[in-house]
Motif scaffolding. Sequence first.
Motif, PDB file in Angstrom:
ATOM      1  N   ALA A 268     116.642  23.290  -0.636  1.00 52.25           N
ATOM      2  CA  ALA A 268     116.861  23.231   0.750  1.00 52.25           C
ATOM      3  C   ALA A 268     115.534  22.054   1.258  1.00 52.25           C
ATOM      4  O   ALA A 268     115.811  21.186   1.980  1.00 52.25           O
ATOM      5  N   GLY A 269     114.298  22.097   0.495  1.00 47.98           N
ATOM      6  CA  GLY A 269     113.204  21.150   0.799  1.00 47.98           C
ATOM      7  C   GLY A 269     113.477  19.785   1.045  1.00 47.98           C
ATOM      8  O   GLY A 269     113.139  19.454   2.068  1.00 47.98           O
ATOM      9  N   PRO A 270     113.897  19.230  -0.128  1.00 54.32           N
ATOM     10  CA  PRO A 270     114.200  17.808   0.052  1.00 54.32           C
ATOM     11  C   PRO A 270     114.934  17.352   1.210  1.00 54.32           C
ATOM     12  O   PRO A 270     114.845  16.421   1.853  1.00 54.32           O
ATOM     13  N   SER A 271     116.019  18.337   1.445  1.00 55.87           N
ATOM     14  CA  SER A 271     116.959  17.739   2.650  1.00 55.87           C
ATOM     15  C   SER A 271     116.306  18.026   3.788  1.00 55.87           C
ATOM     16  O   SER A 271     116.295  17.254   4.894  1.00 55.87           O
ATOM     17  N   LEU A 272     115.582  19.137   4.012  1.00 59.01           N
ATOM     18  CA  LEU A 272     114.577  19.596   5.209  1.00 59.01           C
ATOM     19  C   LEU A 272     113.693  18.363   5.398  1.00 59.01           C
ATOM     20  O   LEU A 272     113.684  17.840   6.540  1.00 59.01           O
ATOM     21  N   ALA A 273     113.200  17.759   4.536  1.00 56.72           N
ATOM     22  CA  ALA A 273     112.051  16.616   4.480  1.00 56.72           C
ATOM     23  C   ALA A 273     112.740  15.469   5.014  1.00 56.72           C
ATOM     24  O   ALA A 273     112.239  14.634   5.790  1.00 56.72           O
ATOM     25  N   ALA A 274     113.931  15.056   4.609  1.00 57.16           N
ATOM     26  CA  ALA A 274     114.797  14.040   4.921  1.00 57.16           C
ATOM     27  C   ALA A 274     115.083  14.032   6.464  1.00 57.16           C
ATOM     28  O   ALA A 274     114.877  12.936   7.021  1.00 57.16           O
ATOM     29  N   ASN A 275     115.375  15.195   6.847  1.00 55.18           N
ATOM     30  CA  ASN A 275     115.896  15.440   8.232  1.00 55.18           C
ATOM     31  C   ASN A 275     114.510  15.282   9.080  1.00 55.18           C
ATOM     32  O   ASN A 275     114.505  14.478  10.310  1.00 55.18           O
ATOM     33  N   MET A 276     113.380  15.828   8.639  1.00 53.84           N
ATOM     34  CA  MET A 276     111.917  15.777   9.438  1.00 53.84           C
ATOM     35  C   MET A 276     111.566  14.179   9.370  1.00 53.84           C
ATOM     36  O   MET A 276     111.355  13.495  10.400  1.00 53.84           O
ATOM     37  N   SER A 277     111.990  13.248   8.184  1.00 47.64           N
ATOM     38  CA  SER A 277     111.798  11.787   8.330  1.00 47.64           C
ATOM     39  C   SER A 277     112.555  11.190   9.255  1.00 47.64           C
ATOM     40  O   SER A 277     112.006  10.208  10.050  1.00 47.64           O
ATOM     41  N   TYR A 278     113.737  11.523   9.435  1.00 43.19           N
ATOM     42  CA  TYR A 278     114.589  10.809  10.274  1.00 43.19           C
ATOM     43  C   TYR A 278     114.156  10.888  11.672  1.00 43.19           C
ATOM     44  O   TYR A 278     114.315  10.208  12.383  1.00 43.19           O
ATOM     45  N   PHE A 279     114.140  12.413  12.126  1.00 41.41           N
ATOM     46  CA  PHE A 279     113.763  12.457  13.340  1.00 41.41           C
ATOM     47  C   PHE A 279     112.245  11.960  13.927  1.00 41.41           C
ATOM     48  O   PHE A 279     111.826  11.784  15.031  1.00 41.41           O
ATOM     49  N   GLU A 280     111.481  12.018  12.747  1.00 38.69           N
ATOM     50  CA  GLU A 280     109.997  11.597  13.136  1.00 38.69           C
ATOM     51  C   GLU A 280     110.015  10.120  12.895  1.00 38.69           C
ATOM     52  O   GLU A 280     108.660   9.667  13.343  1.00 38.69           O
ATOM     53  N   ARG A 281     110.633   9.448  12.289  1.00 41.85           N
ATOM     54  CA  ARG A 281     110.676   8.088  12.060  1.00 41.85           C
ATOM     55  C   ARG A 281     109.644   7.690  11.238  1.00 41.85           C
ATOM     56  O   ARG A 281     108.961   6.688  11.631  1.00 41.85           O
ATOM     57  N   LYS A 282     109.291   8.441  10.458  1.00 41.52           N
ATOM     58  CA  LYS A 282     108.276   7.987   9.278  1.00 41.52           C
ATOM     59  C   LYS A 282     108.622   8.738   8.157  1.00 41.52           C
ATOM     60  O   LYS A 282     109.453   9.799   7.909  1.00 41.52           O
ATOM     61  N   PRO A 283     108.043   8.267   6.729  1.00 43.97           N
ATOM     62  CA  PRO A 283     108.217   8.908   5.615  1.00 43.97           C
ATOM     63  C   PRO A 283     107.567  10.452   5.464  1.00 43.97           C
ATOM     64  O   PRO A 283     106.587  10.591   6.080  1.00 43.97           O
ATOM     65  N   ILE A 284     108.389  11.201   4.788  1.00 48.38           N
ATOM     66  CA  ILE A 284     107.699  12.301   4.612  1.00 48.38           C
ATOM     67  C   ILE A 284     107.746  12.637   3.118  1.00 48.38           C
ATOM     68  O   ILE A 284     108.503  12.325   2.595  1.00 48.38           O
ATOM     69  N   LEU A 285     106.398  12.969   2.817  1.00 49.20           N
ATOM     70  CA  LEU A 285     106.261  13.308   1.304  1.00 49.20           C
ATOM     71  C   LEU A 285     106.302  14.941   0.940  1.00 49.20           C
ATOM     72  O   LEU A 285     105.787  15.577   1.468  1.00 49.20           O
ATOM     73  N   TRP A 286     107.106  15.194  -0.084  1.00 50.01           N
ATOM     74  CA  TRP A 286     107.441  16.663  -0.591  1.00 50.01           C
ATOM     75  C   TRP A 286     106.854  16.823  -1.886  1.00 50.01           C
ATOM     76  O   TRP A 286     107.094  16.004  -2.712  1.00 50.01           O
ATOM     77  N   ASP A 287     106.174  18.060  -2.019  1.00 46.91           N
ATOM     78  CA  ASP A 287     105.440  18.049  -3.239  1.00 46.91           C
ATOM     79  C   ASP A 287     106.504  19.476  -3.863  1.00 46.91           C
ATOM     80  O   ASP A 287     106.414  20.520  -3.295  1.00 46.91           O
ATOM     81  N   PRO A 288     107.215  19.053  -4.656  1.00 44.65           N
ATOM     82  CA  PRO A 288     108.123  20.023  -5.418  1.00 44.65           C
ATOM     83  C   PRO A 288     107.480  21.208  -6.116  1.00 44.65           C
ATOM     84  O   PRO A 288     107.859  22.263  -6.258  1.00 44.65           O
ATOM     85  N   GLU A 289     106.346  21.089  -6.456  1.00 45.33           N
ATOM     86  CA  GLU A 289     105.286  22.001  -7.492  1.00 45.33           C
ATOM     87  C   GLU A 289     104.833  22.917  -6.307  1.00 45.33           C
ATOM     88  O   GLU A 289     104.852  24.041  -6.496  1.00 45.33           O
ATOM     89  N   LYS A 290     104.116  22.572  -5.439  1.00 50.42           N
ATOM     90  CA  LYS A 290     103.821  23.346  -4.497  1.00 50.42           C
ATOM     91  C   LYS A 290     104.561  23.878  -3.379  1.00 50.42           C
ATOM     92  O   LYS A 290     104.434  24.812  -2.341  1.00 50.42           O
TER      93      LYS A 290
END
Length: 102
Positions: free
Chosen positions: A76-98
């Motif tokens: 779910a993390g990448p999808s949640l990050a995509a939603n955050m990016s959309y609503f905050e109108r800025k790139p969100i970086l997701w670290d899949p390891e951590k």
Amino acid sequence: MKNTTTHSRRKFLRNMAGTALVAYGHLKTRVIEPARMEYKTPEGYSEHLDHFTNFFYAIRTGGSVVEDASFGLRAAGPSLAANMSYFERKPILWDPEKMVVK
């Protein structure tokens, strides 16, 4: 519920057939695709009931579930990050390891 073969699945099968012919060029083989692929669940089957049954059984017996919390967050993390990016109108970086937003 039934699932029919999609165009991308057919394309994948054709590509795999080509790969097989290249890898085994000395063999005269070919893949014959069915006209239609269909999967049907057993009559009365409920994926929701199956999911909850497995979950509650693991809770009651102290066992483990197949997909734990880490699996769910990684899925779910990448999808949640995509939603955050959309609503905050800025790139969100997701670290899949951590498994955190940077």
